[in-house]
Design a protein around this motif. Structure first.
Motif, PDB file in Angstrom:
ATOM      1  N   ALA A 385       0.836  -1.204   0.000  1.00 39.30           N
ATOM      2  CA  ALA A 385       0.000   0.000   0.000  1.00 39.30           C
ATOM      3  C   ALA A 385       0.872   1.256   0.000  1.00 39.30           C
ATOM      4  N   LEU A 386       1.976   1.223   0.763  1.00 40.91           N
ATOM      5  CA  LEU A 386       2.891   2.363   0.771  1.00 40.91           C
ATOM      6  C   LEU A 386       3.538   2.576  -0.592  1.00 40.91           C
ATOM      7  N   GLN A 387       3.747   1.480  -1.329  1.00 44.29           N
ATOM      8  CA  GLN A 387       4.310   1.565  -2.679  1.00 44.29           C
ATOM      9  C   GLN A 387       3.248   1.899  -3.726  1.00 44.29           C
ATOM     10  N   GLN A 388       2.005   2.147  -3.256  1.00 41.49           N
ATOM     11  CA  GLN A 388       0.869   2.520  -4.112  1.00 41.49           C
ATOM     12  C   GLN A 388       0.491   1.418  -5.093  1.00 41.49           C
ATOM     13  N   LYS A 389       0.838   0.173  -4.770  1.00 40.01           N
ATOM     14  CA  LYS A 389       0.358  -0.956  -5.560  1.00 40.01           C
ATOM     15  C   LYS A 389      -1.053  -1.348  -5.126  1.00 40.01           C
ATOM     16  N   TYR A 390      -1.430  -0.963  -3.918  1.00 41.74           N
ATOM     17  CA  TYR A 390      -2.798  -1.095  -3.430  1.00 41.74           C
ATOM     18  C   TYR A 390      -3.324   0.304  -3.133  1.00 41.74           C
TER      19      TYR A 390
END
Length: 734
Positions: A385-390
């Protein structure tokens, strides 16, 4: 006119190449499309299995001798192509046979396996039992006649009125007479009376037509969580609900919207206790459109759910980890509750999978959205989520008002403020308050038995398990020394088996010894172990649990929770120990609605999990975990694969595991190889097993990694000439 079709059929066997060619005699003018269909095929000289058609062609494969015929084309709809893609992915990723995945995915009652020559079992397409009669539901004159025959106000008349007001044709499966009596809340005598006058009758219906034409009553619950959910282009949303209770993490409205469109929605739950807790509200919201698929559901319910999923019946499908293999024909949404829970991990048999991961891939192949909802998300999911994949969604919940006391036990012992072996004065005071208030004190102490070991006072030797090489603990009830891993036991020796000295000393405090000390501290108070509590009678004043995840029924009544020794969880030989400690602390506080006070005793100095819990700060725990794991390249910065070697011959298993570890270390220098380490569990027909751990870089795809491992390990197994060796893989173990 008949003509042969040559079918490539996947059979449910743990073979490296489980696809074989069979011949099928087609007799239709147009060529039938059989890919995805289930068939019964012979295998060997006696057996027959349910297989899946993977491909079909008109010409026989080159080099094939006389081909065996397909015994039966089963009358089920074809398995959707994206479900077959999921199975193939699972076999590759979890490094198992595609045949093993097929066995897990096809419900047993839809696999008429057996012996050749036997009559094939009837296809499980129908459900048989008792329901309101067709004449009662369609003939108004007959209804009037029955109402006149049955005296007003009698139990039979009340049951008849309930049928007429609450039953719609097709909204219930056929039931036994006992189940029908329970539904109508009456006696079997009344049901027999209704049966004699023709109000109920025995019938058989197709499972696929069970809910046809039954409208779903849509009424919004107004839950605040659904309004916050926003899923971006990734189609995956991590929904963080800190300080929430389990029932507050269900986005009812969001699920209802998709079900109202006629779509199938899968809601995965971590364990049977959570399912039982949520089931009444789910039944209330979704009614006849709720499909159950879990071990405690009836066999009829599981058959209906499996076939309804394959037939495209819209509704909410709920289940535990096995429900992720349901063959959904029109999946619209995936939702996973408490995605980090270890209940989603399948350890035995293969495929050894994590349901959360499989659910994400199912949603990927079906091109639908996924919700991962949790109060304490896993470090891996939060990192993505932090990597904006979620997409990331967070909801605000007010933490419960609980008086928290932490006790550093070295200081307590120094101040002489410990009594009853392991109880600080703060813990004793909290327990006494709960008793005086008539509440429940729940103590968590994960150390089973009476004593940690039996030790010789002369040579300090302690009996060990011959299989697991761990110190045997003493169990007072059976008067035995028992291995906590494999269950090996032996009587308590009167003399030291090493030096012959008499009088073995019992060292350490187990939960049985703690109870004895508490009975002396609180005379006349009902104190029981969790497994001794009779759930039908009144709860005792104090319950001792050897699990840091006690049953919800005890958490819901607890007014005081005491952690006797937090370090037993924090110091586990698991790189997730700190994360687990934080999670279990949060669960014990948030899932106990009557909780007033909480006491945590610990020996370690300021453990991160406890500090983060005191400050109610998930981010603090996450930052610590990421820093620790990055320094030694543990997940989520690598992929974790355990390779197991099991054999009845211990020396050969160790030698093979050592050779494998050396080869992996030399041929995969970018990866970290650990082991071999002895397996902690002794299995039947296996003297011992050894585990080799591989931490592989993320740059290698799962397919590349699988091929590399097989290229290195398979030649070793082919050259091996000793007793039977079982080698298998556990990918991403929890």
């Amino acid at each position: 006119m008949q003509y042969p079709l040559y079918l490539s059929i996947l059979v449910p066997l743990p073979l490296k190449q489980p696809i074989f060619t069979y011949v099928y005699e087609a007799d239709s003018v147009e060529e039938p499309q059989l890919v995805g269909r289930l068939v019964t095929v012979p295998f060997g000289t006696k057996k027959c299995y349910t297989g899946l058609v993977m491909a079909q062609q008109h010409t026989a494969p080159e080099g094939q001798r006389r081909l065996k015929p397909v015994l039966q084309l089963l009358p089920y709809p074809p398995i959707p192509p994206y479900i077959i893609e999921l199975w193939q992915w699972a076999a590759n990723y979890y490094m198992c046979s595609l045949g093993e995945v097929l066995t897990a995915a096809i419900h047993q009652s839809f696999r008429p396996d057996g012996t050749q020559g036997e009559e094939p079992r009837k296809a499980t397409l129908t459900l048989r039992g008792w329901l309101p009669s067709e004449r009662l539901m369609s003939d108004a004159h007959f209804r009037g006649y029955l109402e006149g025959q049955l005296k007003s106000g009698t139990t039979a008349e009340k049951a008849l009125q309930k049928i007429l007001t609450s039953y719609q044709k097709g909204d219930k499966p056929p039931m036994s007479l006992q189940d029908l009596a329970e539904w109508l809340e009456t006696s079997s005598y009344t049901i027999n009376k209704l049966r004699k006058v023709g109000a109920v009758e025995e019938c058989e219906v197709l499972a696929s037509t069970l809910n046809e034409g039954v409208a779903l009553p849509i009424h919004k619950v107004g839950d605040p969580l659904s309004k916050l959910i926003s899923i971006g282009s990734s189609r995956i949303a991590l929904v963080h609900c800190p300080n929430s209770r389990i029932e507050e993490r269900i986005p009812y409205d969001y699920l209802l919207q998709e079900v109202a469109k006629g779509k199938q929605v899968l809601l995965l739950l971590p364990n049977i206790e959570v399912l039982k807790q949520l089931l009444p509200e789910l039944q209330k919201q979704f009614g006849v459109r709720l499909y159950r698929y879990f071990s405690t559901a009836t066999e009829k319910e599981r058959r209906t759910t499996w076939f309804s999923a394959l037939s495209g019946e819209g509704g909410l499908y709920i289940g535990l980890r096995a429900a992720v293999w349901l063959p959904f024909a029109s999946l619209g949404l995936m939702a996973v509750l408490d995605e980090e829970d270890r209940g989603y991990r399948q350890y035995e048999p293969a495929p050894r999978f994590t349901a959360t991961h499989v659910a994400l891939m199912l949603a990927h192949f079906a091109k639908v959205e996924t919700l991962l909802v949790s109060a304490t998300p896993s470090v891996e999911s939060y990192t993505l989520a932090l990597q904006q994949k979620y997409s990331f969604v967070t909801s605000s919940h007010t933490p419960p008002e609980v008086r928290l006391q932490t006790v550093w036990m070295p200081k307590a012992f120094e101040d002489n403020s410990v009594q009853g072996r392991m109880l600080s004065f703060q813990m004793i005071g909290a327990i006494r308050e709960a008793i005086d208030e008539g509440g429940l004190a729940l103590l968590l102490y994960q150390r089973k038995g009476f004593a940690r070991s039996a030790t010789c006072p002369k040579c300090q030797a302690s009996p060990k398990c011959p299989h697991c090489h761990t110190t045997l603990r003493y169990m007072e009830q059976s008067r035995m020394l028992v291995c906590g891993l494999c269950g090996f036991f032996q009587p308590l020796p009167s003399h030291c088996p090493e030096c012959g000295a008499g009088g073995m000393q019992l060292i350490g405090t187990g939960i049985e010894r703690l109870r004895r000390a508490m009975e002396e501290l609180f005379p006349g108070v009902a104190i029981k172990m969790a497994e001794e509590v009779d759930r039908r009678s009144k709860l005792p004043s104090v319950i001792l649990s050897s699990s840091y995840q006690p049953p919800q029924e005890y958490l819901s009544k607890a007014t005081t929770i005491g952690w006797v020794q937090l370090d037993l969880l924090y110091a586990l030989s698991d790189y997730r120990a700190n994360e687990l400690t934080f999670r279990y602390l949060m669960q014990s506080r948030n899932e106990a609605p009557m909780l007033k006070r909480m006491v945590v005793q610990h020996f370690a100095t300021a453990p991160n999990a406890l500090t983060a819990f005191e400050q109610n700060d998930y981010q603090q725990m996450l930052d610590f975990e990421l820093e620790e794991r990055h320094s030694i390249q543990l997940p989520p910065f690598s992929r974790h694969i355990d390779i197991y070697f099991e054999s009845a011959a211990q020396s050969q298993a160790y030698q093979l595991a050592t050779t494998a570890a050396t080869i992996l270390q030399n041929r995969l220098p970018d990866a970290t190889t650990l082991g071999p380490a002895p397996m902690p569990v002794h299995k039947k027909a296996t003297a011992i097993g050894y585990k080799v751990t591989l931490l592989a870089p993320l740059q290698l795809s799962s397919l590349q990694l699988r091929e590399a491992i097989h290229q290195l390990i398979d030649p070793l197994l082919q050259e091996y000439r000793g007793p039977k060796m079982n080698c298998y893989y556990d990918v991403d173990p929890l």
